[in-house]
Scaffold this active site. Sequence first.
Site, PDB file in Angstrom:
ATOM      1  N   LEU A  33       0.807  -1.219   0.000  1.00 30.64           N
ATOM      2  CA  LEU A  33       0.000   0.000   0.000  1.00 30.64           C
ATOM      3  C   LEU A  33       0.843   1.272   0.000  1.00 30.64           C
ATOM      4  CD1 LEU A  33      -2.788  -0.928   2.604  1.00 30.64           C
ATOM      5  CD2 LEU A  33      -2.727  -1.355   0.134  1.00 30.64           C
ATOM      6  N   HIS A  37      -3.400   4.062  -2.534  1.00 31.45           N
ATOM      7  CA  HIS A  37      -4.363   3.122  -1.937  1.00 31.45           C
ATOM      8  C   HIS A  37      -5.044   3.758  -0.722  1.00 31.45           C
ATOM      9  CE1 HIS A  37      -1.343   0.136  -3.616  1.00 31.45           C
ATOM     10  NE2 HIS A  37      -2.461  -0.251  -4.171  1.00 31.45           N
ATOM     11  N   ASP A 156      -4.922   2.771 -13.101  1.00 28.94           N
ATOM     12  CA  ASP A 156      -5.268   1.611 -13.936  1.00 28.94           C
ATOM     13  C   ASP A 156      -6.574   1.937 -14.649  1.00 28.94           C
ATOM     14  OD1 ASP A 156      -3.157  -0.384 -13.254  1.00 28.94           O
ATOM     15  OD2 ASP A 156      -3.905   0.026 -11.251  1.00 28.94           O
TER      16      ASP A 156
END
Length: 296
Positions: A33, A37, A156
């Site tokens: 992380l 995140h 992403d």
Amino acid sequence: MKQISKAAELTAAVEKAKEQGLEIGLVPTMGALHEGHLSLIERAMRENDFVVVSLFVNPIQFNNKEDLAKYPRTVEADLKLIASLPQQRAKEVIAFTPSVDEMYPQGEPTEVYHFGPVEEVMEGPRRPGHFSGVAVVVRRLFDLAQPRRAYFGEKDYQQIAVIRALLDQIKYPIELVPCPIVRADDGLALSSRNMRLSPAARAMAPAINATLEQAAEMAEYEDVDDVKEWVLDTLASFHEVTPQPDGLRFEPEYFEVVDAITLQPIENWDDAGEHGAVGCIAVWLDGVRLIDIVKF
Ligand code: PAF
């Protein structure tokens, strides 16, 4: 925060939360992380009564075994980070840390997902089986956590379009919450892969975002094709203009300008729909594959 590693235990906790009418937020991660995140987890804690953060390096989404072997695994540090966050609205926070056998008790899943055009561009053809592997694990996490909302980072970007297509297929009433990229002070998009960059490569990497930001300015007066060519040329020749130690150089794999929702390449700026256009890039640096986006 409570750590759970067994699927049955998570199901029991989720059932109890549902009986109490709690709204569940899910943040799927592969661990390692970073602040990116944490921004997803914090948002999930603000917007839900019960939050599940999964930490699972999903082997079936790696088409490159070396990448899987090298993927950082830092579970203890990850748990500390989650526990350090203020829970806000969330009455309960679960860190779900299953083993591969726990996630796939029948062995490697054989189900295959197809998403049509959104997966036929950019990452799709270059990483065969990747998005199907992501869909398998995300659906399993949806089944276990039964979230009202699920949080994914925009770095992403194509993955978000694929999850949107997955939700269309399986018709689960889950709100997909795309969250903005978190960047280091020098502009580099945060990624678990950044920790594999050498110090010299790490110092060079912010040029990716700097180039994309310049591309966004050029888009005001240049054609799509000219902007694309300029981005690829600028990065490919970066080491000639700014000499680098150890033969370091950028090797761009692709830079595509696509409609923000359909992800289909556009030829003219006006071809993008109401959500605009996005530039998506994949670049190799120092043996690490970095991706980033720019919104036009
Ligand atoms: O984005 C990721 O980290 C992974 O692809 C995900 C969504 C956690 C599935 O393994």
